[in-house]
Design a protein around this motif. Structure first.
Motif, PDB file in Angstrom:
ATOM      1  N   THR A  84      77.492  15.235  66.249  1.00  0.00           N
ATOM      2  CA  THR A  84      78.882  15.661  66.363  1.00  0.00           C
ATOM      3  C   THR A  84      79.629  15.589  65.048  1.00  0.00           C
ATOM      4  OG1 THR A  84      79.634  13.432  66.961  1.00  0.00           O
ATOM      5  CG2 THR A  84      78.923  14.890  68.752  1.00  0.00           C
ATOM      6  N   ILE A 190      82.314  18.145  64.266  1.00  0.00           N
ATOM      7  CA  ILE A 190      81.785  19.406  64.756  1.00  0.00           C
ATOM      8  C   ILE A 190      82.262  19.609  66.194  1.00  0.00           C
ATOM      9  CG2 ILE A 190      79.684  20.710  65.258  1.00  0.00           C
ATOM     10  CD1 ILE A 190      78.297  19.094  63.094  1.00  0.00           C
ATOM     11  N   PHE A 191      82.966  20.725  66.452  1.00  0.00           N
ATOM     12  CA  PHE A 191      83.459  21.062  67.783  1.00  0.00           C
ATOM     13  C   PHE A 191      82.627  22.195  68.353  1.00  0.00           C
ATOM     14  CE2 PHE A 191      87.082  19.348  65.471  1.00  0.00           C
ATOM     15  CZ  PHE A 191      87.574  18.410  66.366  1.00  0.00           C
ATOM     16  N   ASN A 192      82.330  22.132  69.654  1.00  0.00           N
ATOM     17  CA  ASN A 192      81.642  23.202  70.365  1.00  0.00           C
ATOM     18  C   ASN A 192      82.637  23.895  71.286  1.00  0.00           C
ATOM     19  OD1 ASN A 192      79.075  22.742  69.263  1.00  0.00           O
ATOM     20  ND2 ASN A 192      78.676  21.097  70.734  1.00  0.00           N
ATOM     21  N   ASN A 194      82.873  26.718  74.044  1.00  0.00           N
ATOM     22  CA  ASN A 194      82.082  27.568  74.939  1.00  0.00           C
ATOM     23  C   ASN A 194      82.901  28.783  75.340  1.00  0.00           C
ATOM     24  OD1 ASN A 194      79.918  25.709  74.940  1.00  0.00           O
ATOM     25  ND2 ASN A 194      80.988  24.457  76.467  1.00  0.00           N
TER      26      ASN A 194
END
Length: 232
Positions: A84, A190-192, A194
């Motif tokens: 992350t 770090i961003f996810n 969707n």
């Protein structure tokens, strides 16, 4: 960087021959990090005989290399053990490290063998591959450029008690880097996100499906209209 240079050069072997040119002995040349005057004082045995051959290395100075600086770069991010987060590497400073070399031998043949052991390979430079503790998985390749000349001094005028020796001086430029201290913890988060993406024209995105059925015709349009990527 001086240690890496010494490790790259520290495998010179001088051979001693008989009258038939058969090798009788092999001597590994010592590399020491010290000025020539210090070497001459330290390498005397109990009988005050100088233990030669030897190569002395000294730091000739550091200069910032403007040819390897393009703009002000804050740094870059690299992978870390935490999925992350990302480690931030501060932009290093490119430097040219000057390394002075002094060759001390008792015989002319020893001097010639030492010189011919490294000069043919600096044509015009060699590459040293190394890594830093903060980037153990990343390779750095640095040029080591030879100055191109070896100044020799012969024992023309010495007294009877002085041991004759041949001296040679030369220099090299190690094109390396100096690194800033890296933070102890990863900085970059770090961003996810969707999301589903699709490509639609600006007109069709405003019409319903029923309206599109009523506008169906036999015409075909060829257009260079950009198709922006939008989120559903």
């Amino acid at each position: 960087m001086i240690q890496m240079f010494a490790s790259a050069m520290d495998d010179i072997v001088v051979k001693r021959y008989n009258r038939e040119r058969d090798p009788q002995d092999s001597i590994r040349v010592r590399f020491v990090y010290a000025p020539k005057q210090r070497v001459l004082a330290d390498l005397l045995d109990k009988a005050q005989n100088l233990q030669l051959p030897v190569v002395a290395l000294t730091n000739g100075g550091i200069a910032r290399d403007p040819n390897r600086v393009f703009n002000k770069i804050q740094g870059s991010y690299m992978a870390s053990s935490d999925p992350t987060r990302s480690n931030k590497l501060q932009q290093p400073v490119p430097i040219d490290l000057t390394i002075n070399m002094t060759i001390l031998t008792r015989f002319q043949e020893d001097f010639d063998q030492i010189v011919t052991n490294f000069v043919p390979y600096f044509d015009p430079y060699i590459i040293i591959s190394w890594r830093t503790p903060s980037m153990p998985d990343y390779e750095i390749r640095s040029q080591v450029v030879w100055s191109g000349n070896v100044a020799a001094t012969y024992p023309y005028d010495i007294n009877a008690t002085t041991v004759a020796r041949v001296e040679g001086t030369t220099s090299f430029t190690f094109k390396g880097w100096l690194f800033k201290a890296r933070p102890s913890t990863p900085e970059g988060i770090i961003f996810n996100v969707n999301s589903n993406f699709s490509t639609e024209s600006g007109l069709n995105s405003l019409l319903s499906l029923d309206a599109l059925d009523e506008l169906t015709t036999e015409r075909v349009y060829l257009s260079g209209q950009p198709q922006p990527r939008v989120i559903n």
